[in-house]
Design an enzyme around this catalytic site. Structure first.
Site, PDB file in Angstrom:
ATOM      1  N   HIS A 200      30.405 -16.684 -11.435  1.00  0.00           N
ATOM      2  CA  HIS A 200      30.147 -17.439 -12.656  1.00  0.00           C
ATOM      3  C   HIS A 200      31.394 -18.222 -13.015  1.00  0.00           C
ATOM      4  O   HIS A 200      32.505 -17.681 -13.002  1.00  0.00           O
ATOM      5  CB  HIS A 200      29.750 -16.509 -13.798  1.00  0.00           C
ATOM      6  CG  HIS A 200      29.086 -17.219 -14.934  1.00  0.00           C
ATOM      7  ND1 HIS A 200      29.783 -18.015 -15.823  1.00  0.00           N
ATOM      8  CD2 HIS A 200      27.792 -17.293 -15.314  1.00  0.00           C
ATOM      9  CE1 HIS A 200      28.945 -18.532 -16.692  1.00  0.00           C
ATOM     10  NE2 HIS A 200      27.726 -18.117 -16.402  1.00  0.00           N
TER      11      HIS A 200
ATOM     12  N   ARG B 186      22.030 -18.999  -6.661  1.00  0.00           N
ATOM     13  CA  ARG B 186      20.968 -18.842  -7.654  1.00  0.00           C
ATOM     14  C   ARG B 186      21.054 -19.917  -8.735  1.00  0.00           C
ATOM     15  O   ARG B 186      22.132 -20.198  -9.266  1.00  0.00           O
ATOM     16  CB  ARG B 186      21.051 -17.460  -8.304  1.00  0.00           C
ATOM     17  CG  ARG B 186      20.025 -17.250  -9.420  1.00  0.00           C
ATOM     18  CD  ARG B 186      20.051 -15.837  -9.938  1.00  0.00           C
ATOM     19  NE  ARG B 186      21.265 -15.486 -10.637  1.00  0.00           N
ATOM     20  CZ  ARG B 186      21.548 -15.828 -11.883  1.00  0.00           C
ATOM     21  NH1 ARG B 186      20.717 -16.583 -12.576  1.00  0.00           N
ATOM     22  NH2 ARG B 186      22.672 -15.427 -12.452  1.00  0.00           N
TER      23      ARG B 186
END
Length: 516
Positions: free
Chosen positions: A228, A372
């Protein structure tokens, strides 16, 4: 006779599977290592993606998902995700999840990175996962067909005649226990604790993936670890949601320059792997100082009120740490966040061993490809949790999943040598961060593999839960390193420093959608 189903894990995927199996008449045992709400779902801020407006379409959501995954996703799995996702979101609404709505009562839909439409539903601003978890746990507590075993650790799968027939557990008293069952659904989450910097909770030690490996089930795509981009760089790790950038926050170097456009035409809204590496490069260029997330222009004339209303959880945490993000920028850094690979499954969650299913982050459904798309993880848990439970309780059991041509069922043998330092979880995490983090190369992966081999050869037989977690992390680490070494070219979240054939950055999801 009613089917017996054991679900291991209590996030959105595990809870959905347990509730769906119980509704189908199964006798369900839900096993969770800590309390039922102590997993990753309750921490999810950004929301759940789904096509809920006429302006959007499943085809568009599919294009975005495949593009973010570097076109390595399984189109059939993606079609299931985006096609069934809206119904699963409606199920959550019917169950009582309080998704945010506007003054007219319509669902508020947010925009996040690499989405071509605003299709992200939130609850409580930035507390979507917590709202979903509370709702599903309450429903589970009211379901008499579900027995819940909290603080119970999955030690191993029971395999009889090449079929999974039960689970070996360690309870709160430390005593072993075996439960025989018709089906086991693994929903234990990912393995973020492999890394020195992670958004994952302490329970994310790869237990389900490791148990599947020991049992002989196929795993795949473990090289694809999503980092992230924006995690608070001071104090304990805390994720700053993608939705903050979706609302218009920007990334700045210490000199104030917006640098994300150097890496991709979508800037801060590029796919996560691109943004995370851009941040890492900028941090290196400025001598290790973190980059800055600037949200001071959001909300018009009253930024503080807007941030508190839209992101109450983030606002409270930042202010508790002395950061007034309505007036000053937030120092951020990338951290390990999500594992795209896992236990290989078919579209109904079946693993390659009969009797075994996997869902959520534990599974490799093919939905995510090499990276993703933001807010697809909660959706995947809801969609495939329901499908796996339906298959596990069906009187037509079906065939197990076929193993892809390229899988890592076990870590390959490597000649052990003396490790440079004795094993500890912290040493393992630093090793993976250094050699299998945002960037990798052959020399670093070989070094990591040799150290892991030495540690594996010297590690005593695990007795305690913590020692078993360490053994699980070691096993998954070796499989991850093997997968990363085998993939010599850069793609998605797997970036090789020694790949000199890397192509130019792929078109953005926004560009592709505009061209359609």
């Amino acid at each position: 006779m009613n089917a017996r189903v054991v679900v291991v894990g209590s996030g959105i995927a595990g809870l959905t599977a347990a509730l769906t199996a119980a509704a189908a008449g199964a006798v369900v045992t839900l096993v969770t290592k800590r309390g039922v709400a102590d997993g990753a779902t309750a921490l999810a801020q950004g929301g759940i993606a789904g096509v809920m407006t006429a302006a959007d379409s499943p085809a568009s959501h599919a294009v975005d998902t495949l593009s973010a995954g570097a076109d390595l996703g399984d189109p059939a799995a993606v079609d299931v995700l985006v096609g069934e996702g809206p119904d699963r979101i409606r199920d959550l609404i019917a169950a009582g999840v309080p998704f945010d709505r506007d003054a007219a009562g319509a669902l508020r839909m947010g925009l996040e990175a690499a989405h071509s439409h605003a299709r992200i539903l939130h609850a409580g601003g930035d507390a979507t996962g917590a709202a979903i978890e509370r709702t599903l746990v309450a429903r589970m507590r009211d379901e008499p067909a579900i027995t819940v075993l909290e603080h119970t650790f999955l030690a191993d799968l029971v395999v009889t005649d090449a079929r999974v027939t039960g689970v070996e557990l360690i309870g709160t008293d430390g005593a072993p226990r075996t439960i025989r069952t018709d089906a086991v659904i693994l929903a234990t989450g990912g393995a973020g604790q492999l890394y020195a910097h992670t958004t994952n909770p302490a329970v994310a030690t790869g237990d389900g993936i490791a148990a599947a490996l020991r049992a002989g089930a196929a795993v795949d795509d473990l090289e694809f670890v999503q980092f992230h981009p924006t995690v608070l760089a001071v104090g304990s790790p805390f994720l700053i949601s993608e939705a903050v950038r979706g609302e218009g926050a920007v990334l700045r170097a210490v000199d104030g320059r917006r640098f994300a456009f150097d890496a991709h035409p979508d800037g801060e809204l590029a796919p996560r792997d691109v943004v995370a590496r851009a941040i890492a490069r900028q941090v290196a260029a400025q001598g290790g100082q973190p980059v800055l997330l600037d949200a001071t222009a959001l909300g018009g004339d009253d930024t503080a009120a807007f941030l508190a209303r839209r992101f109450p959880t983030i606002d409270a945490v930042l202010r508790s740490r002395g950061i007034d993000w309505s007036r000053e920028s937030v120092p951020v850094t990338p951290a390990a966040h999500y594992l795209m690979g896992g236990v290989v499954t078919d579209l109904d969650g079946r693993a390659t061993l009969p009797g075994l299913f996997a869902v959520g982050e534990t599974a490799r459904t093919g939905v995510h490809g090499a990276n993703r798309l933001a807010s697809n993880s909660l959706l995947e848990g809801a969609v495939f949790g329901a499908r796996a439970a339906a298959a596990a309780t069906s009187r037509r059991p079906g065939s197990p999943a076929a193993a892809p041509a390229r899988t890592t069922p076990t870590a390959p043998p490597v000649a052990a040598r003396h490790a440079s330092a004795p094993f500890s979880r912290a040493a393992l995490q630093e090793l993976l961060w250094r050699h299998a983090g945002l960037t990798r190369d052959a020399a670093g992966l070989a070094e990591a593999d040799a150290v892991l081999a030495a540690w594996s050869a010297s590690l005593p037989a695990a007795q305690s839960v913590a020692a078993r977690e360490d053994a699980n992390l070691l096993l998954v680490a070796r499989a991850l390193i093997a997968a990363a070494a085998r993939r010599a070219t850069s793609v998605g979240a797997h970036f090789r420093r020694d790949d000199h054939t890397a192509a130019a950055p792929r078109p953005s999801a926004l560009q592709e959608a505009a061209a359609c």
